[in-house]
Design a protein around this motif. Structure first.
Motif, PDB file in Angstrom:
ATOM      1  N   PRO A   1       0.728  -1.214  -0.015  1.00  0.00           N
ATOM      2  CA  PRO A   1      -0.066   0.003   0.177  1.00  0.00           C
ATOM      3  C   PRO A   1       0.898   1.013   0.065  1.00  0.00           C
ATOM      4  CG  PRO A   1       0.152  -0.996   2.205  1.00  0.00           C
ATOM      5  CD  PRO A   1       0.845  -1.945   1.278  1.00  0.00           C
ATOM      6  N   PHE A   2       0.207   2.249  -0.417  1.00  0.00           N
ATOM      7  CA  PHE A   2       0.757   3.510  -0.469  1.00  0.00           C
ATOM      8  C   PHE A   2      -0.245   4.640  -0.127  1.00  0.00           C
ATOM      9  CE2 PHE A   2       0.270   2.599  -4.998  1.00  0.00           C
ATOM     10  CZ  PHE A   2      -0.158   3.805  -5.500  1.00  0.00           C
ATOM     11  N   MET A   3       0.064   5.940   0.008  1.00  0.00           N
ATOM     12  CA  MET A   3      -0.702   7.139   0.135  1.00  0.00           C
ATOM     13  C   MET A   3      -0.204   8.200  -0.979  1.00  0.00           C
ATOM     14  SD  MET A   3      -1.816   9.507   3.418  1.00  0.00           S
ATOM     15  CE  MET A   3      -0.695  10.766   2.913  1.00  0.00           C
ATOM     16  N   VAL A   4      -1.165   8.850  -1.428  1.00  0.00           N
ATOM     17  CA  VAL A   4      -0.540  10.009  -2.177  1.00  0.00           C
ATOM     18  C   VAL A   4      -1.285  11.362  -1.708  1.00  0.00           C
ATOM     19  CG1 VAL A   4      -0.403  11.268  -4.358  1.00  0.00           C
ATOM     20  CG2 VAL A   4       0.397   8.778  -4.234  1.00  0.00           C
ATOM     21  N   TRP A   5      -0.701  12.573  -1.495  1.00  0.00           N
ATOM     22  CA  TRP A   5      -1.142  13.846  -1.374  1.00  0.00           C
ATOM     23  C   TRP A   5      -1.168  14.289  -2.695  1.00  0.00           C
ATOM     24  CZ3 TRP A   5      -4.367  16.702   1.379  1.00  0.00           C
ATOM     25  CH2 TRP A   5      -4.495  18.023   1.024  1.00  0.00           C
ATOM     26  N   PHE A   6      -2.283  14.730  -3.199  1.00  0.00           N
ATOM     27  CA  PHE A   6      -1.988  15.607  -4.633  1.00  0.00           C
ATOM     28  C   PHE A   6      -2.898  16.917  -4.847  1.00  0.00           C
ATOM     29  CE2 PHE A   6      -5.610  13.095  -4.840  1.00  0.00           C
ATOM     30  CZ  PHE A   6      -6.864  13.949  -5.593  1.00  0.00           C
ATOM     31  N   GLU A   7      -2.322  17.831  -5.592  1.00  0.00           N
ATOM     32  CA  GLU A   7      -2.952  18.989  -5.835  1.00  0.00           C
ATOM     33  C   GLU A   7      -3.314  19.315  -7.488  1.00  0.00           C
ATOM     34  OE1 GLU A   7      -1.251  22.356  -3.515  1.00  0.00           O
ATOM     35  OE2 GLU A   7      -0.990  21.042  -1.709  1.00  0.00           O
ATOM     36  N   ILE A   8      -4.410  19.750  -7.861  1.00  0.00           N
ATOM     37  CA  ILE A   8      -4.492  19.959  -9.177  1.00  0.00           C
ATOM     38  C   ILE A   8      -4.466  21.455  -9.516  1.00  0.00           C
ATOM     39  CG2 ILE A   8      -6.151  19.699 -11.068  1.00  0.00           C
ATOM     40  CD1 ILE A   8      -7.041  17.030  -9.931  1.00  0.00           C
ATOM     41  N   ARG A   9      -3.699  22.006 -10.492  1.00  0.00           N
ATOM     42  CA  ARG A   9      -3.679  23.317 -10.847  1.00  0.00           C
ATOM     43  C   ARG A   9      -3.580  23.278 -12.538  1.00  0.00           C
ATOM     44  NH1 ARG A   9       0.693  25.094  -8.765  1.00  0.00           N
ATOM     45  NH2 ARG A   9       2.028  25.323 -10.646  1.00  0.00           N
ATOM     46  N   ASP A  10      -4.258  24.203 -13.037  1.00  0.00           N
ATOM     47  CA  ASP A  10      -4.537  24.157 -14.665  1.00  0.00           C
ATOM     48  C   ASP A  10      -4.662  22.714 -15.262  1.00  0.00           C
ATOM     49  OD1 ASP A  10      -3.637  26.957 -14.301  1.00  0.00           O
ATOM     50  OD2 ASP A  10      -1.682  26.370 -14.628  1.00  0.00           O
ATOM     51  N   ASP A  11      -5.877  22.008 -14.625  1.00  0.00           N
ATOM     52  CA  ASP A  11      -6.304  20.731 -15.016  1.00  0.00           C
ATOM     53  C   ASP A  11      -5.051  19.764 -15.157  1.00  0.00           C
ATOM     54  OD1 ASP A  11      -8.659  19.442 -16.045  1.00  0.00           O
ATOM     55  OD2 ASP A  11      -7.863  19.388 -17.949  1.00  0.00           O
ATOM     56  N   ARG A  12      -3.920  19.793 -14.490  1.00  0.00           N
ATOM     57  CA  ARG A  12      -2.791  18.944 -14.230  1.00  0.00           C
ATOM     58  C   ARG A  12      -2.504  18.591 -12.743  1.00  0.00           C
ATOM     59  NH1 ARG A  12      -4.371  17.736 -18.499  1.00  0.00           N
ATOM     60  NH2 ARG A  12      -3.390  18.096 -20.620  1.00  0.00           N
ATOM     61  N   ILE A  13      -1.653  17.591 -12.616  1.00  0.00           N
ATOM     62  CA  ILE A  13      -1.329  17.348 -11.124  1.00  0.00           C
ATOM     63  C   ILE A  13      -0.160  18.518 -11.139  1.00  0.00           C
ATOM     64  CG2 ILE A  13      -0.300  15.668  -9.804  1.00  0.00           C
ATOM     65  CD1 ILE A  13      -1.774  13.589 -11.461  1.00  0.00           C
TER      66      ILE A  13
ATOM     67  N   TYR B   1       2.502  16.076  -6.071  1.00  0.00           N
ATOM     68  CA  TYR B   1       2.490  14.617  -6.112  1.00  0.00           C
ATOM     69  C   TYR B   1       3.173  14.188  -4.872  1.00  0.00           C
ATOM     70  CZ  TYR B   1       2.590   9.667  -7.338  1.00  0.00           C
ATOM     71  OH  TYR B   1       2.252   8.409  -7.311  1.00  0.00           O
ATOM     72  N   LEU B   2       2.676  13.902  -4.057  1.00  0.00           N
ATOM     73  CA  LEU B   2       3.725  13.342  -2.822  1.00  0.00           C
ATOM     74  C   LEU B   2       3.295  11.821  -2.331  1.00  0.00           C
ATOM     75  CD1 LEU B   2       3.476  16.619  -0.496  1.00  0.00           C
ATOM     76  CD2 LEU B   2       5.171  16.052  -2.254  1.00  0.00           C
ATOM     77  N   LEU B   3       3.897  10.983  -2.758  1.00  0.00           N
ATOM     78  CA  LEU B   3       3.823   9.410  -2.489  1.00  0.00           C
ATOM     79  C   LEU B   3       4.687   8.821  -1.440  1.00  0.00           C
ATOM     80  CD1 LEU B   3       3.206   6.635  -4.936  1.00  0.00           C
ATOM     81  CD2 LEU B   3       4.726   6.087  -3.128  1.00  0.00           C
TER      82      LEU B   3
END
Length: 127
Positions: A107-119, A122-124
């Motif tokens: 298993p893993f966890m990712v924190w993500f944010e989207i700006r201008d319709d792209r990621i 990305y912190l995994l």
């Protein structure tokens, strides 16, 4: 399309499916040009072990990093899957896993944010 649907499309259908298919151009297309990208190893293979995360800034750097590992990832025969996702506005988190040929999952966890319709972030980290 909702933001959650778009996030799933970017993360699973474009980024992870691209990596699993060895198509690093497709995978990188999910990322913002100025993405902040940090990845700690989830599945040990080819001398890559858990430890300090790899950190890259910008789509081009991430794509080069992935392209340098394309053969190793193909040989490892692992698949990435999103299991659960929460999102509020343009920020969210996923729980996912990497599955090996023998059915073993890590298993893993990712924190993500989207700006201008792209990621854009990305912190995994493995769990």
């Amino acid at each position: 399309m909702s933001m959650k649907e778009r996030a799933y499309e970017l993360l699973q259908s474009t980024y992870y499916d691209g990596i699993d298919a060895g198509d690093m151009v497709k995978a990188a297309s999910a990322l913002h040009e100025d993405v902040e990208w940090s990845h700690a190893q989830v599945w040990p293979h080819h001398g890559f072990v858990s430890g300090e995360p790899s950190t890259n800034h910008g789509r081009a750097e991430v794509q080069a990093f992935l392209e340098a590992r394309v053969m190793q990832l193909a040989e490892a025969r692992i698949r990435h899957k999103v299991r659960d996702m929460v999102i509020e506005g343009n920020k969210g988190a996923i729980l996912g896993y990497v599955r090996g040929e023998d059915g073993t999952e890590r298993p893993f966890m990712v924190w993500f944010e989207i700006r201008d319709d792209r990621i854009a972030r990305y912190l995994l980290r493995p769990l």
